[in-house]
Each structure stands twice: as structure tokens, then as C-alpha cells.
Motif scaffolding. Structure first.
Motif, PDB file in Angstrom:
ATOM      1  N   TRP A 133       0.878  -1.203   0.070  1.00 15.47           N
ATOM      2  CA  TRP A 133       0.015  -0.048  -0.026  1.00 15.47           C
ATOM      3  C   TRP A 133       0.881   1.080   0.044  1.00 15.47           C
ATOM      4  O   TRP A 133       1.841   1.403   0.931  1.00 15.47           O
ATOM      5  N   ALA A 134       0.896   1.806  -1.114  1.00 12.43           N
ATOM      6  CA  ALA A 134       1.716   3.126  -1.061  1.00 12.43           C
ATOM      7  C   ALA A 134       0.983   4.502  -1.487  1.00 12.43           C
ATOM      8  O   ALA A 134      -0.121   4.251  -2.030  1.00 12.43           O
ATOM      9  N   SER A 135       1.433   5.451  -1.221  1.00  9.70           N
ATOM     10  CA  SER A 135       0.610   6.850  -1.573  1.00  9.70           C
ATOM     11  C   SER A 135       1.897   7.865  -1.378  1.00  9.70           C
ATOM     12  O   SER A 135       2.690   7.774  -0.977  1.00  9.70           O
ATOM     13  N   SER A 136       1.134   8.835  -2.211  1.00 15.16           N
ATOM     14  CA  SER A 136       2.102  10.287  -2.441  1.00 15.16           C
ATOM     15  C   SER A 136       1.323  11.175  -2.876  1.00 15.16           C
ATOM     16  O   SER A 136      -0.070  11.295  -3.176  1.00 15.16           O
ATOM     17  N   TRP A 137       1.620  12.207  -2.492  1.00 14.63           N
ATOM     18  CA  TRP A 137       0.846  13.547  -2.574  1.00 14.63           C
ATOM     19  C   TRP A 137       1.860  15.014  -2.649  1.00 14.63           C
ATOM     20  O   TRP A 137       3.136  14.600  -2.518  1.00 14.63           O
ATOM     21  N   GLU A 138       1.268  16.007  -2.843  1.00 17.76           N
ATOM     22  CA  GLU A 138       2.115  17.298  -2.713  1.00 17.76           C
ATOM     23  C   GLU A 138       1.302  18.079  -1.567  1.00 17.76           C
ATOM     24  O   GLU A 138       0.372  18.130  -1.249  1.00 17.76           O
ATOM     25  N   SER A 139       2.449  18.362  -0.901  1.00 12.28           N
ATOM     26  CA  SER A 139       2.311  19.383   0.321  1.00 12.28           C
ATOM     27  C   SER A 139       3.413  20.049   0.782  1.00 12.28           C
ATOM     28  O   SER A 139       4.420  19.621   0.332  1.00 12.28           O
ATOM     29  N   ALA A 140       2.890  21.134   1.533  1.00 16.10           N
ATOM     30  CA  ALA A 140       3.902  22.061   1.906  1.00 16.10           C
ATOM     31  C   ALA A 140       4.742  21.497   3.406  1.00 16.10           C
ATOM     32  O   ALA A 140       5.882  22.084   3.581  1.00 16.10           O
ATOM     33  N   ASN A 141       4.041  20.739   3.800  1.00 21.22           N
ATOM     34  CA  ASN A 141       4.584  20.158   5.104  1.00 21.22           C
ATOM     35  C   ASN A 141       4.570  18.649   5.115  1.00 21.22           C
ATOM     36  O   ASN A 141       3.970  17.965   4.311  1.00 21.22           O
ATOM     37  N   ASP A 142       5.093  17.821   6.280  1.00 23.44           N
ATOM     38  CA  ASP A 142       5.101  16.421   6.123  1.00 23.44           C
ATOM     39  C   ASP A 142       4.279  15.798   7.031  1.00 23.44           C
ATOM     40  O   ASP A 142       4.318  14.730   7.405  1.00 23.44           O
ATOM     41  N   GLU A 143       3.352  16.547   7.735  1.00 25.53           N
ATOM     42  CA  GLU A 143       2.343  15.965   8.713  1.00 25.53           C
ATOM     43  C   GLU A 143       1.705  14.929   8.235  1.00 25.53           C
ATOM     44  O   GLU A 143       1.232  13.829   9.027  1.00 25.53           O
ATOM     45  N   ALA A 144       1.195  14.774   7.109  1.00 28.18           N
ATOM     46  CA  ALA A 144       0.265  13.953   6.475  1.00 28.18           C
ATOM     47  C   ALA A 144       1.135  12.412   6.464  1.00 28.18           C
ATOM     48  O   ALA A 144       0.434  11.291   6.535  1.00 28.18           O
ATOM     49  N   GLU A 145       2.454  12.476   6.343  1.00 26.61           N
ATOM     50  CA  GLU A 145       3.106  11.171   6.240  1.00 26.61           C
ATOM     51  C   GLU A 145       2.816  10.478   7.431  1.00 26.61           C
ATOM     52  O   GLU A 145       2.778   8.921   7.101  1.00 26.61           O
ATOM     53  N   SER A 146       3.175  10.582   8.758  1.00 22.25           N
ATOM     54  CA  SER A 146       2.959   9.909   9.610  1.00 22.25           C
ATOM     55  C   SER A 146       1.261   9.628  10.317  1.00 22.25           C
ATOM     56  O   SER A 146       0.972   8.404  10.394  1.00 22.25           O
ATOM     57  N   PHE A 147       0.432  10.636   9.711  1.00 26.99           N
ATOM     58  CA  PHE A 147      -0.844  10.300   9.844  1.00 26.99           C
ATOM     59  C   PHE A 147      -1.503   9.108   9.072  1.00 26.99           C
ATOM     60  O   PHE A 147      -2.171   8.333   9.400  1.00 26.99           O
ATOM     61  N   CYS A 148      -1.055   9.334   7.673  1.00 27.32           N
ATOM     62  CA  CYS A 148      -1.463   8.241   6.867  1.00 27.32           C
ATOM     63  C   CYS A 148      -0.745   6.755   6.963  1.00 27.32           C
ATOM     64  O   CYS A 148      -1.278   5.715   6.931  1.00 27.32           O
ATOM     65  N   HIS A 149       0.844   6.980   7.419  1.00 21.07           N
ATOM     66  CA  HIS A 149       1.222   5.725   7.710  1.00 21.07           C
ATOM     67  C   HIS A 149       0.512   4.770   8.524  1.00 21.07           C
ATOM     68  O   HIS A 149       0.205   3.679   8.741  1.00 21.07           O
ATOM     69  N   GLY A 150      -0.010   5.605   9.749  1.00 22.08           N
ATOM     70  CA  GLY A 150      -0.363   5.001  10.822  1.00 22.08           C
ATOM     71  C   GLY A 150      -1.790   4.299  10.546  1.00 22.08           C
ATOM     72  O   GLY A 150      -2.204   3.023  11.157  1.00 22.08           O
ATOM     73  N   ILE A 151      -2.494   4.861   9.786  1.00 21.63           N
ATOM     74  CA  ILE A 151      -4.028   4.198   9.426  1.00 21.63           C
ATOM     75  C   ILE A 151      -3.883   3.295   8.330  1.00 21.63           C
ATOM     76  O   ILE A 151      -4.394   2.390   8.647  1.00 21.63           O
ATOM     77  N   TYR A 152      -2.890   3.145   7.557  1.00 19.26           N
ATOM     78  CA  TYR A 152      -2.398   2.191   6.474  1.00 19.26           C
ATOM     79  C   TYR A 152      -1.885   0.946   7.141  1.00 19.26           C
ATOM     80  O   TYR A 152      -2.099  -0.064   6.916  1.00 19.26           O
ATOM     81  N   VAL A 153      -1.068   1.284   8.401  1.00 23.03           N
ATOM     82  CA  VAL A 153      -0.740   0.074   9.154  1.00 23.03           C
ATOM     83  C   VAL A 153      -1.897  -0.649   9.688  1.00 23.03           C
ATOM     84  O   VAL A 153      -1.973  -1.746   9.880  1.00 23.03           O
ATOM     85  N   ALA A 154      -2.716   0.262  10.529  1.00 23.47           N
ATOM     86  CA  ALA A 154      -3.899  -0.603  11.164  1.00 23.47           C
ATOM     87  C   ALA A 154      -4.898  -1.220  10.170  1.00 23.47           C
ATOM     88  O   ALA A 154      -5.285  -2.340  10.450  1.00 23.47           O
ATOM     89  N   LEU A 155      -4.956  -0.687   8.844  1.00 24.68           N
ATOM     90  CA  LEU A 155      -5.848  -1.469   7.843  1.00 24.68           C
ATOM     91  C   LEU A 155      -5.260  -2.488   7.377  1.00 24.68           C
ATOM     92  O   LEU A 155      -5.812  -3.806   7.309  1.00 24.68           O
ATOM     93  N   LEU A 156      -3.949  -2.654   7.237  1.00 21.71           N
ATOM     94  CA  LEU A 156      -3.074  -3.821   6.636  1.00 21.71           C
ATOM     95  C   LEU A 156      -3.346  -5.058   8.157  1.00 21.71           C
ATOM     96  O   LEU A 156      -3.423  -6.098   7.446  1.00 21.71           O
ATOM     97  N   LYS A 157      -3.075  -4.405   9.045  1.00 28.28           N
ATOM     98  CA  LYS A 157      -3.025  -5.494  10.320  1.00 28.28           C
ATOM     99  C   LYS A 157      -4.394  -6.115  10.335  1.00 28.28           C
ATOM    100  O   LYS A 157      -4.691  -7.411  10.619  1.00 28.28           O
ATOM    101  N   GLU A 158      -5.632  -5.139   9.989  1.00 25.64           N
ATOM    102  CA  GLU A 158      -6.800  -5.884  10.109  1.00 25.64           C
ATOM    103  C   GLU A 158      -7.025  -6.667   8.893  1.00 25.64           C
ATOM    104  O   GLU A 158      -7.758  -7.880   9.095  1.00 25.64           O
ATOM    105  N   LEU A 159      -6.634  -6.434   7.705  1.00 24.64           N
ATOM    106  CA  LEU A 159      -6.713  -7.167   6.583  1.00 24.64           C
ATOM    107  C   LEU A 159      -6.082  -8.738   6.807  1.00 24.64           C
ATOM    108  O   LEU A 159      -6.657  -9.748   6.553  1.00 24.64           O
ATOM    109  N   ALA A 160      -4.880  -8.606   7.335  1.00 27.21           N
ATOM    110  CA  ALA A 160      -4.088  -9.973   7.773  1.00 27.21           C
ATOM    111  C   ALA A 160      -4.839 -10.693   8.909  1.00 27.21           C
ATOM    112  O   ALA A 160      -4.682 -11.989   8.730  1.00 27.21           O
ATOM    113  N   GLN A 161      -5.856 -10.036   9.584  1.00 27.87           N
ATOM    114  CA  GLN A 161      -6.540 -11.197  10.570  1.00 27.87           C
ATOM    115  C   GLN A 161      -7.804 -11.708   9.910  1.00 27.87           C
ATOM    116  O   GLN A 161      -8.422 -12.313  10.652  1.00 27.87           O
TER     117      GLN A 161
END
Length: 139
Positions: A110-138
Motif C-alpha cells: 500500500w503506497a501513497s504520494s501527494w503534494e504538500s508544503a509540510n510532512d504531517e500527512a506522512e505519519s498520519f497516513c502511515h498509521g492508518i494504513y498500518v492499522a488497515l493492513l493488520k486488520e486485513l491480515a487477521q
């Protein structure tokens, strides 16, 4: 350009995993992360252009579905900060499945990219996708 990448191996054949992920309007496989998934418009969940709203906050559009290559691409059109339309532009997410036929498992990337003036979305999105993938694996 900020980006995230997450992956997990799911102990299931690719056909089963694709069956869970390929319908953009069905997030029932992640009930602890996505409490609500509302389809918007007339398009089905397997049709490019399909739109959804997740948890009454994330507005997303399905851009591409490739059942042969086991891949889908989508955009986040708006959402809460730091992924709101005021914070990011051109947000594209890609989910790609790879079969491990020897072990009868599936690598989910699961990869994503975007344009932004700051990097706040990176950790925000990473945490959501990790949680989603863990659910999928279960599943």
C-alpha cells in the motif's frame, strides 16, 4: 513529494485477498478502522470513478481497477487535516497484491504520494494504513 509505503503478508491466496479489497465500497474487512463507508453516486465499487466517504470524513475516488494485475488506485479528494484539500494536492494511493504461490500467501503493498508544503500527512497516513493492513491480515 511526500509518500508512504507499507506492506504485509496475508496468509491467504491472492484471489481471496483481492475479493476483499477490490470492491471500493466495501470496507467490512476493517471494522476497527473504518466504522462507516458510504458510497456516493451511481458507480459500482469496482468501476473507476466510484466515490466513497469513509468515517464521514475522507472523500475518495477510485481511479483504476486492474483485476489481472491485482491493483487499484484511488485519490483522497478531501478529509480532515492533515489530508484536507487545503493541506494536500494530488493524493494518490495504490494497493498492489503479489501472489506467493509456494506458500499460498499474498503480499499486500500500500503506497501513497501527494503534494504538500509540510510532512504531517506522512505519519498520519502511515498509521492508518498500518492499522488497515493488520486488520486485513487477521481476516
Amino acid at each position: 513529494m511526500p509518500q508512504t509505503y507499507q506492506s504485509i503478508t496475508v496468509n491467504a491466496p491472492i484471489e481471496r485477498v483481492w475479493g476483499q479489497l477490490s470492491n471500493f465500497h466495501d470496507m467490512s474487512w476493517a471494522p476497527h478502522v473504518v466504522e462507516r463507508c458510504d458510497a456516493v453516486g451511481d458507480k459500482t465499487g469496482t468501476e473507476p470513478g466510484a466515490q466513497r466517504v469513509l468515517n464521514e470524513a475522507f472523500h475518495e475516488t477510485l481511479l483504476e481497477v486492474d483485476p489481472v494485475g491485482h491493483q487499484l488506485r484511488y485519490s483522497i479528494d478531501d478529509g480532515p487535516s492533515p489530508v484536507s484539500s487545503a493541506d494536500v494536492r494530488n493524493y494518490i494511493g495504490t494497493i498492489h497484491l503479489v501472489a506467493d504461490t509456494i506458500n499460498n500467501t499474498t503480499l499486500v503493498e500500500w503506497a501513497s504520494s501527494w503534494e504538500s508544503a509540510n510532512d504531517e500527512a506522512e505519519s498520519f497516513c502511515h498509521g492508518i494504513y498500518v492499522a488497515l493492513l493488520k486488520e486485513l491480515a487477521q481476516q
